[in-house]
Write a protein that holds these residues in place. Structure first.
Motif, short mmCIF file in Angstrom:
data_model
loop_
_atom_site.label_atom_id
_atom_site.label_comp_id
_atom_site.label_asym_id
_atom_site.label_seq_id
_atom_site.Cartn_x
_atom_site.Cartn_y
_atom_site.Cartn_z
N ASP A 484 0.88 -1.22 -0.09
CA ASP A 484 -0.01 -0.09 -0.06
C ASP A 484 0.79 1.32 -0.06
OD1 ASP A 484 0.73 0.54 2.73
OD2 ASP A 484 -1.15 -0.34 3.62
N SER A 485 0.14 2.42 0.02
CA SER A 485 0.98 3.88 -0.13
C SER A 485 1.81 4.07 1.03
CB SER A 485 -0.12 4.83 -0.23
OG SER A 485 -0.91 4.88 0.98
N LYS A 486 1.62 3.18 2.17
CA LYS A 486 2.63 3.59 3.41
C LYS A 486 3.55 2.36 3.56
CE LYS A 486 -1.02 5.78 6.07
NZ LYS A 486 -1.91 5.62 7.53
N ASN A 487 3.63 1.77 2.56
CA ASN A 487 4.74 0.66 2.19
C ASN A 487 4.54 -0.86 3.16
OD1 ASN A 487 7.08 0.66 0.66
ND2 ASN A 487 8.36 0.55 2.18
N LYS A 488 3.35 -0.93 3.41
CA LYS A 488 2.83 -1.90 4.13
C LYS A 488 2.35 -3.12 3.40
CE LYS A 488 -0.62 -3.65 7.51
NZ LYS A 488 -1.50 -3.38 8.45
N LEU A 489 2.69 -4.36 3.48
CA LEU A 489 2.30 -5.49 2.86
C LEU A 489 0.85 -6.18 3.25
CD1 LEU A 489 5.63 -7.46 2.09
CD2 LEU A 489 4.49 -5.97 0.43
N HIS A 490 0.11 -6.37 2.26
CA HIS A 490 -0.98 -6.95 2.59
C HIS A 490 -1.15 -8.54 1.68
CE1 HIS A 490 -3.02 -3.33 4.15
NE2 HIS A 490 -2.20 -2.69 3.27
N ARG A 491 -1.24 -9.63 2.58
CA ARG A 491 -1.32 -11.02 1.94
C ARG A 491 -2.35 -11.77 2.02
NH1 ARG A 491 4.96 -12.12 2.16
NH2 ARG A 491 5.95 -10.46 3.24
N TYR A 492 -2.64 -12.41 1.08
CA TYR A 492 -3.79 -13.27 0.93
C TYR A 492 -3.70 -14.22 0.32
CZ TYR A 492 -5.93 -8.72 2.29
OH TYR A 492 -6.32 -7.39 3.30
N SER A 493 -4.85 -15.36 0.41
CA SER A 493 -4.79 -16.55 -0.50
C SER A 493 -4.78 -15.90 -1.76
CB SER A 493 -5.61 -17.55 0.05
OG SER A 493 -5.57 -18.44 -0.75
N ALA A 494 -4.27 -16.32 -2.98
CA ALA A 494 -4.79 -16.09 -4.21
C ALA A 494 -5.91 -17.29 -4.79
CB ALA A 494 -3.59 -16.06 -5.09
N ILE A 524 -6.49 -4.02 -0.47
CA ILE A 524 -6.09 -3.57 0.88
C ILE A 524 -7.04 -4.71 1.78
CG2 ILE A 524 -6.32 -2.01 2.46
CD1 ILE A 524 -6.19 0.09 0.26
N THR A 525 -8.18 -5.08 1.44
CA THR A 525 -8.86 -5.61 2.64
C THR A 525 -9.19 -7.21 2.13
OG1 THR A 525 -10.94 -5.18 1.65
CG2 THR A 525 -9.79 -3.78 3.44
N GLY A 526 -9.13 -7.42 1.20
CA GLY A 526 -9.51 -8.72 0.68
C GLY A 526 -10.78 -9.09 0.33
N GLU A 527 -11.55 -8.00 0.53
CA GLU A 527 -13.16 -7.99 0.68
C GLU A 527 -13.71 -8.35 -0.94
OE1 GLU A 527 -15.28 -7.83 2.92
OE2 GLU A 527 -14.21 -7.02 4.50
N LEU A 537 -11.05 -13.08 0.27
CA LEU A 537 -9.82 -13.71 0.35
C LEU A 537 -9.38 -13.97 1.67
CD1 LEU A 537 -7.83 -12.09 -2.87
CD2 LEU A 537 -9.37 -14.21 -2.84
N GLU A 538 -8.84 -15.20 2.13
CA GLU A 538 -8.23 -15.50 3.24
C GLU A 538 -6.93 -14.86 3.53
OE1 GLU A 538 -6.31 -19.63 5.46
OE2 GLU A 538 -7.42 -19.67 3.45
#
Length: 540
Positions: A484-494, A524-527, A537-538
């Motif tokens: 994201d824009s703050k350099n934070k990684l968001h990880r989900y099952s693909a 961002i949320t996987g929603e 997404l998980e």
């Protein structure tokens, strides 16, 4: 517009809420349409925070706050039914908020094709229903005094460079057989800066500002006693009449309408096998005021395409700002492709480049002010699925509306008309068309054979080259990652929560898209952004 202080107070209070909803985007993509310039704040209401007892079930619960859901809620609440509408985002935050709002009975799939699939009677019903939708929208605008820039105008269908006049001749004859007697073949579109060549004139079409219209519908629904809840995700439909939200609240209703663009309860009826999801692209270009006549313009589409329906260009003019503005906005769409089958960012951006080039070669435009994309569900037989959910064999109290086929404003309004009549027990000839065939409208073409192999994907071997506001899919681990824009990684099952396909990254709209049936998920949320998936997404 009907005055209602409770609505105004409710609406204003809703705007003051300062939460961090997964639906901070006003629509289902990062590129916002032009409509939000005049409605900058989301159209939102309270979240559902209570149970409704099974001892006093509602007449109707409607899931989905786009044109289909709101049209149905309006007509049913006006008839005296006790109605609640749930929307998991904001009003119009789905595909209605990303439409270009052509209100027309000139159908993408062409009447001569519909006649082959459904017979003369079926084509006639299609023409009759879309004409009725145009008239219904005009009647609602006038009765409820909705200020939404509604305008009656002509539509013009002209030839793509790959097409021949024979297609216009065929469509002219087919429209007349279908009951649209006003169409005529003329030598060219009048008063344009380029020569279109021969074209079909469709009189008495229309356009409006879609979000202003939806906002007007919400006001009218509340005036007629209906209730609307936004940011309320319906997680489960437990037949025959129980609705559960993701926050754990339960509602009971005698009838349930699923108007979520793609049905969220189709594991049995498998509507997803009967339609395909396409991405379509739009630009909004500044033009000098009144330089382009107000009308709807379409070309016949690239006949060499492998799409189920030839991707075509669609054009209209929207007034901007105050009456003394020196500019209008020319809204041009096209460049469709199957959802998830293009993943390279350069290829996605090329869609906008192609649109701009096509437009500059024909219209006197200045700067490009807007770029956005939307999703079209194309049924294999060209006609929307509206009526009883096929898997609801016992009580027949669950209804669906899906398959906009590029004509979402009229199809959504038709849904309101037909579903209201079904629920009220009225006969509606528009809903009694011939039984759908499985359809063979070019479905064997190569592009329709969805591939899930690595050759079609955006490949990365490590996270080191992932820049901010970019995502990727790690194939072997089946992990979807977004920075994201703050350099934070968001990880989900693909793994898509619909039927287990692997999602791909859409850098244009910052989402993870499923190439199998068109489901889309927030980076961002996987929603869920688009169905038929109904679970996020998980998280990893």
């Amino acid at each position: 517009m009907n005055n209602n202080k409770d609505f105004i107070n409710h609406y204003d209070e809703g705007q003051k809420e300062n939460n961090t909803s997964p639906f901070d985007l006003k629509t289902s993509g990062s590129k916002e349409p032009s409509w939000h310039d005049e409605i900058p704040q989301p159209i939102k209401f309270d979240k559902m925070k209570r149970n409704i007892s099974s001892s006093e079930p509602l007449d109707v619960v409607i899931v989905g706050g786009g044109i289909a859901g709101l049209s149905t809620a309006y007509l049913l609440s006006k008839s005296g039914k006790k109605v609640i509408l749930f929307e998991d985002g904001y009003i119009g935050s789905g595909e209605t908020g990303r439409t270009t709002a052509h209100i027309t009975h000139a159908l993408d799939d062409r009447y001569y094709n519909l006649e082959k699939l459904h017979g003369k009677e079926g084509a006639h019903i299609a023409a009759e229903s879309h004409t009725a939708a145009i008239n219904m929208i005009e009647a609602i605008v006038n009765e409820e005094k909705i200020d939404c820039d509604f305008e009656k105008l002509d539509g013009f269908l002209f030839l793509d460079s790959t097409d021949t006049k024979e297609s216009l001749d065929n469509e002219l004859e087919a429209t007349h057989r279908a009951g649209i007697k006003s169409t005529e073949l003329i030598s060219k579109v009048p008063n344009l800066s380029f020569d279109t060549g021969p074209c079909l004139l469709f009189p008495n079409q229309a356009q409006f500002h879609p979000l202003k219209y939806l906002k007007g519908l919400t006001e009218a629904i509340l005036c007629y006693g209906g209730k609307i809840y936004t940011e309320t995700h319906v997680q489960d439909i437990l037949l025959p009449n129980e609705i559960k939200t993701s926050d754990g609240y339960t509602t009971f209703a005698k009838n349930i309408v699923i108007a979520t663009n793609a049905p969220i309860i189709d594991k049995v009826s498998k509507i997803y096998e009967k339609q395909q999801a396409y991405r379509t692209y739009v630009i909004g270009a500044r033009i000098k005021k009144d330089k382009v006549p107000h009308a709807l313009y379409w070309d016949t589409g690239n006949q060499n395409s492998e799409n189920t329906v030839a991707p075509y260009h669609y054009v209209r003019v929207q007034r901007t700002g105050e009456d003394d503005s020196k500019y209008d906005l020319l809204i041009v769409g096209g460049e469709d492709h199957l959802t998830g089958n293009i993943t390279e960012d350069k290829d996605l951006q090329q869609r906008y480049t192609n649109l701009e080039s096509w437009t500059r070669n024909r219209f006197p435009i200045d700067d490009i002010e807007f770029r956005w994309s939307g999703q079209v569900l194309e049924p294999k037989d060209g006609i929307a699925f509206i009526g009883h959910n096929p898997s609801d064999d016992e009580k027949k109290n669950v209804f669906i509306a899906t398959g906009d086929s590029g004509n979402g404003i009229t199809h959504g309004t038709i849904a309101g008309i037909i579903l209201t009549d079904l629920i009220l027990g009225k006969t509606n000839s528009q809903g009694s068309k011939n039984k759908k065939k499985d359809g063979n409208t070019n479905n064997n073409k190569k592009e329709s054979s969805l591939s899930n192999n690595k050759d079609n994907r955006l490949e990365k071997t490590s996270l080191q080259d992932l820049v901010i506001e970019q995502g990727m899919v790690q194939e072997e681990e089946k992990i979807a990652v977004y920075k994201d824009s703050k350099n934070k990684l968001h990880r989900y099952s693909a793994v898509c929560k619909h039927l287990g396909c692997t999602v791909v990254w859409n850098n244009s709209e910052k989402s993870f898209d499923c190439p199998c049936h068109g489901s889309r998920f927030s980076a961002i949320t996987g929603e869920v952004i688009n169905g038929p998936a109904n679970n996020k997404l998980e998280k990893k």
